[in-house]
Design an enzyme around this catalytic site. Structure first.
Site, PDB file in Angstrom:
ATOM      1  N   CYS A 266      16.632 -17.036 -14.661  1.00 45.31           N
ATOM      2  CA  CYS A 266      17.675 -16.049 -14.980  1.00 45.31           C
ATOM      3  C   CYS A 266      17.713 -15.702 -16.461  1.00 45.31           C
ATOM      4  O   CYS A 266      18.193 -14.635 -16.837  1.00 45.31           O
ATOM      5  CB  CYS A 266      19.039 -16.548 -14.505  1.00 45.31           C
ATOM      6  SG  CYS A 266      19.567 -18.094 -15.266  1.00 45.31           S
TER       7      CYS A 266
ATOM      8  N   GLU B  95      27.827 -17.747 -13.166  1.00 47.48           N
ATOM      9  CA  GLU B  95      26.605 -17.716 -13.970  1.00 47.48           C
ATOM     10  C   GLU B  95      25.599 -16.852 -13.225  1.00 47.48           C
ATOM     11  O   GLU B  95      24.975 -17.300 -12.265  1.00 47.48           O
ATOM     12  CB  GLU B  95      26.076 -19.141 -14.186  1.00 47.48           C
ATOM     13  CG  GLU B  95      27.021 -20.040 -14.952  1.00 47.48           C
ATOM     14  CD  GLU B  95      27.314 -19.541 -16.353  1.00 47.48           C
ATOM     15  OE1 GLU B  95      26.460 -18.822 -16.928  1.00 47.48           O
ATOM     16  OE2 GLU B  95      28.381 -19.852 -16.898  1.00 47.48           O
TER      17      GLU B  95
END
Length: 458
Positions: A245, A211
Site C-alpha cells: 500500500c 488504513e
C-alpha cells in the site's frame, strides 16, 4: 455464524469488565507471551506466507517479522510510562483544582487485516490493542488461507478466546463482524471496503481507524542521484510483486533525465531478478483474478521492461511502462502490482497541480538534492506521509505516525502512536473542597458582571 460472533463478543465484553486487561503488568506479560509465540511460529508462518504469495524467507523476515519484534520491544519498554496519568495545567478560572489525562482502553476491538502482508498487518495493530488494554477479535483475509490458518493456531495456543480470538471466513463473516457492537474497529484494506466499514460502524457510533491505500506519487527531479534513485525505487516498487500500500504507484521523472533513469531502472531490475524474474525470488500475485486484472493494465503505454504474464502461475514480470498519459487506465486506480508507469515533466508546478487534484495518497516520494524543492513539495501537497530520497521508509520508522488522510485513511499508529490509537484519553479534573469561589453562582449581580469583564480583559 452470527451466533458464534455474538457469543464471542459477549464473552469478551464480560472478560473486559473484570478489569484484568487494564492491569499494566498483565499487558506486559501478554506482550511477552506474544513475542514468544511469534518466535515459536516463525518457521511455519514463513512457509505459509510462501504458499500464499511465494514470498522468500528473507523478504518474509524483512517485511513481515522484523518490525513486529521492534514494536513489541518498544511497547514493553515504555508501557508503564505511557499508561501513567499525565498531569496537565489547570487555568486560574478553576482554582483550586488539579487536572490530568488518563489513558484507558476502548474495550472490545475488531482488527480486520488484508492479504498483502497478512501476518505483519494483523499483528502490528494487535500489539497496540494489547498494550492499551483491550480485548481483541482478529479477522484476517480470505485470500491468504495458509497464513490465516497458522495465525489462528498461534492465537488459539497463546491466548484464551475471551481475551483474543481469530475468525476466518469470507465477506459474509466480515459483514457479521462489522454489524457487531465493538468499541473500536481497525481496518486495513481498500478504500471501497473502508467506506463499508465506516458506514456499518456509524450505526453504533463506533470509532474507526482506516488504513487504506491510494496512488502514491514518486517524483524524480533532474538533480536527483539517478542511479541510487532507480535502485531504491525498484526495490520499493517491486517488493512483494508491487502489492504494497505504500509502494510508489506512478512516477513523474524530469524530462532531462528520464532516458538515463529508465536505463538505470533496467540495470537494477537485471541485478535484482536476473534475465528471468519468474525463476528468481520474485513474489507472486495473490490469485489468478488479480493477475488477469493487472495483465490488462499493461496494454497502456509503451513497455520498456518486463511485460511477461503467466496467469496460471499468478506471475507478472516487473514491468516498466513509458509514454503514459494522465488519462491512461493505469492512472485511474491504484495498481497494486508490479507495474511502474512513468510520466515526464519539465516544471514542478505541473506535477504539484496534478497531485493536488487527485485523492490524497498514503505516501509521497521525492528524489532531489534541492532543499528548496523538498520544502515546496512538502508544503504544497497533502499525503499520509513523505519520504525524501527513498521510498516506503517513513512507514517503517516506528517513531513516526503512520496513516492516511482523506481517501487513504484516517488515524495513525506505530510505536507510541499505536498505544494512543487504541486508548481513550479521559480528562480528569479534581476540584478542592477547601475553597469555593462564589462568583459563578447566581444571582449574577452588577459587581459580578464588572469582575467578569475585568477578568476577560486580563
Amino acid at each position: 455464524m452470527k451466533q458464534n460472533v455474538k457469543d464471542a463478543v459477549s464473552r469478551q465484553r464480560d472478560y473486559f469488565l473484570t478489569g484484568i486487561t487494564k492491569n499494566v503488568d498483565f499487558r506486559k506479560e501478554m506482550l511477552i507471551k506474544l513475542r514468544q509465540a511469534i518466535r515459536r511460529f516463525q518457521a511455519p508462518l514463513s512457509k505459509a506466507v510462501f504458499k500464499d504469495l511465494r514470498k522468500s524467507e528473507f523478504e518474509f523476515l524483512m517485511t513481515e517479522v522484523s518490525l513486529l519484534y521492534e514494536e513489541l520491544d518498544i511497547h514493553h519498554k515504555h508501557l508503564t510510562k505511557w499508561a501513567k496519568p499525565k498531569k496537565v495545567g489547570t487555568p486560574f478560572l478553576h482554582f483550586k483544582a488539579k487536572s490530568a489525562v488518563h489513558r484507558e482502553p476502548f474495550g472490545q476491538v475488531l482488527i480486520v487485516s488484508p492479504w498483502n502482508y497478512p501476518f505483519h498487518l494483523t499483528f502490528i495493530p494487535l500489539i497496540g490493542a494489547i498494550s492499551a488494554g483491550n480485548t481483541v477479535v482478529l479477522k484476517p483475509s480470505l485470500l491468504t488461507p495458509n497464513t490465516s490458518h497458522v495465525m489462528s493456531e498461534l492465537i488459539t495456543e497463546t491466548f484464551p478466546p475471551e481475551y483474543i480470538t481469530l475468525f476466518q471466513g469470507n465477506r459474509e463473516m466480515n459483514a457479521v463482524l462489522f454489524q457487531a457492537d465493538f468499541d473500536l474497529i481497525f481496518y486495513t484494506g481498500s478504500p471501497t471496503v473502508g467506506k463499508v466499514v465506516m458506514e456499518s460502524a456509524a450505526k453504533n457510533l463506533t470509532p474507526v481507524i482506516l488504513e487504506l491505500g491510494g496512488k502514491n506519487p514518486c517524483i524524480v527531479d533532474r538533480d536527483a542521484k539517478i542511479d541510487l534513485a532507480a535502485k531504491r525505487i525498484v526495490w520499493g516498487k517491486f517488493m512483494n510483486a508491487g502489492q504494497t500500500c505504500t509502494a510508489p504507484d506512478y512516477l513523474f521523472v524530469h524530462r532531462d533525465v528520464k532516458d538515463r533513469f529508465i536505463r538505470a531502472v533496467k540495470n537494477n531490475l537485471q541485478k535484482a531478478y536476473g534475465n528471468d524474474p519468474q525463476k528468481s525470488q520474485f513474489s507472486r500475485i495473490v490469485n489468478k483474478d488479480h493477475t488477469a486484472r493487472l495483465s490488462k493494465l499493461i496494454e497502456s503505454g509503451t513497455i520498456v521492461a518486463g511485460g511477461q504474464v503467466d496467469v496460471e502461475d499468478c506471475y507478472l514480470a516487473p514491468t516498466v511502462i513509458d509514454n503514459v498519459s494522465p488519462e491512461s487506465p493505469l492512472m485511474q486506480e491504484e495498481i497494486f502490482g508490479p507495474i511502474m508507469p512513468i510520466m515526464d515533466f519539465q516544471h514542478i508546478d505541473t506535477v504539484i497541480d496534478y497531485i493536488r487534484n487527485q485523492p490524497k495518497p498514503l505516501g509521497l516520494y521525492l528524489f532531489t538534492e534541492n532543499k528548496k524543492l523538498q520544502k515546496e513539495v512538502i508544503t504544497k501537497t497533502v499525503s499520509g506521509g513523505v519520504t525524501i530520497n527513498d521510498v516506503i521508509m517513513h512507514a517503517v520508522n516506528l517513531n513516526l505516525p503512520f496513516g492516511g488522510v482523506g481517501e487513504s485513511g484516517m488515524g495513525v499508529y506505530h510505536g507510541k502512536h499505536s498505544f494512543d490509537a487504541f486508548s481513550h484519553q479521559k480528562g480528569i479534573l479534581n476540584k478542592s473542597t477547601r475553597i469555593d469561589i462564589p462568583m459563578r453562582y447566581q444571582p449574577y449581580t452588577r459587581d459580578k458582571q464588572r469582575l467578569m469583564k475585568l477578568f476577560l480583559k486580563m
